[in-house]
Design an enzyme around this catalytic site. Structure first.
Site, PDB file in Angstrom:
ATOM      1  CE1 TYR A 138      11.603 -58.684  -8.237  1.00  0.00           C
ATOM      2  CE2 TYR A 138       9.777 -57.635  -9.391  1.00  0.00           C
ATOM      3  CZ  TYR A 138      10.300 -58.217  -8.252  1.00  0.00           C
ATOM      4  OH  TYR A 138       9.531 -58.334  -7.121  1.00  0.00           O
ATOM      5  CG  HIS A 148       6.988 -60.115   1.308  1.00  0.00           C
ATOM      6  ND1 HIS A 148       8.290 -59.700   1.491  1.00  0.00           N
ATOM      7  CD2 HIS A 148       6.503 -59.386   0.253  1.00  0.00           C
ATOM      8  CE1 HIS A 148       8.591 -58.789   0.586  1.00  0.00           C
ATOM      9  NE2 HIS A 148       7.528 -58.569  -0.169  1.00  0.00           N
ATOM     10  CG  ASP A 195       8.664 -56.060  -2.622  1.00  0.00           C
ATOM     11  OD1 ASP A 195       8.885 -57.247  -2.309  1.00  0.00           O
ATOM     12  OD2 ASP A 195       8.646 -55.660  -3.803  1.00  0.00           O
TER      13      ASP A 195
END
Length: 277
Positions: A200, A255, A98
């Site tokens: 982010y 994921h 990730d």
């Protein structure tokens, strides 16, 4: 090692395996921590490898600076270099999942002299991901990132009712209950979720430092059950590697590769390390 410092920040590290083994740095993503590799690391130790599992910036309680600029890709990659320095390592193998995968790609492009190999779990090369957002369904898959740019709102939504929304996302993604409990518990610590979301929120700053071609041997592991990261960016990642490259596709795995395909992940990493050696 249990911890190291950089610029007044204190990072937690899990150091395991043979002290003289080939060193492998393990980097987690959102909203995980170093425990994401709890089932991977012992297999690597059994293969004679030493692992350094890092609670990254925003996840180590002593390393949660305020402001999104502190979470630019240049900063989080520098944390890994500081880990290598603190461990007395000139270079190491780096495995990232990730966001940890984005760090691994960047290290392979910006600091190849410090890396022996790169392994990215799930995450495509940043340049391939950026292009895929405009040319495939990756934009839809990544739409949640727009929400994460807002101040305060994501924290309230994800942590309402004791983190029910965050818990639901993780459970629906196939994570086992013990992992969900750990990650939700960590994100409920004061300031933890805002620090994690700052990765982010720093994206508009990070794109100013493009990640170029990786020049060390690279293994890319992607899973067909990943709802966040699609095939287009995955297949284009090879265009950004100027070194031996291998793509391994795990069928049907969601994921969360380190938790849900731990043994296969460890086998692939071990083989990659030995091939490069």
């Amino acid at each position: 090692m249990e911890r190291f410092e950089r610029d007044g920040l204190v990072f937690d590290v899990r150091d395991g395996g043979p002290p003289d083994g080939e060193p492998v740095v393990l980097l987690h993503g959102f909203p995980q921590d170093s425990s994401a590799y709890d089932r991977v690391a012992p297999v690597l130790h059994g293969a004679g490898l030493r692992t350094l599992s890092l609670d990254q910036r925003g996840y180590s309680p002593g390393a949660r600076p305020r402001g999104r600029s502190a979470y630019r890709l240049r900063e989080v990659t520098a944390d890994v270099l500081a880990l290598l320095d603190a461990a007395g390592l000139g270079s190491a193998h780096v495995v990232g999942h990730d966001w940890g995968g984005a760090v691994a790609w960047a290290l392979g492009a910006w600091h190849p002299e410090r890396l022996r190999t790169v392994t990215s779990l799930s995450t495509p090369h940043p340049a391939a991901a950026g292009r895929a957002v405009l040319t495939s369904d990756q934009g839809l898959r990544s739409s949640y990132m727009a929400l994460f740019q807002l101040p305060v709102v994501p924290e309230r939504l994800l942590l309402a009712r004791d983190g029910a929304a965050l818990r639901g996302v993780l459970e629906n993604g196939g994570l086992p209950g013990d992992a969900v409990d750990r990650y939700v518990g960590r994100m409920r610590e004061p300031g933890a979720l805002s620090a994690a979301l700052a990765w982010y929120r720093a994206l508009p700053l990070s794109v100013r430092d493009p990640v170029g071609r990786v020049t060390v041997p690279t293994l890319h592991v992607w899973s067909t059950g990943d709802t966040f990261l699609g095939r287009t960016a995955t297949e284009r990642s090879r265009d950004h590697v100027q070194a031996p490259y291998r793509l391994e596709v795990l069928e049907g795995v969601p994921h969360w590769i380190p938790e849900l395909a731990a043994e296969r992940t460890a086998e692939l990493v071990t083989a990659h390390v030995r091939t490069a050696g």
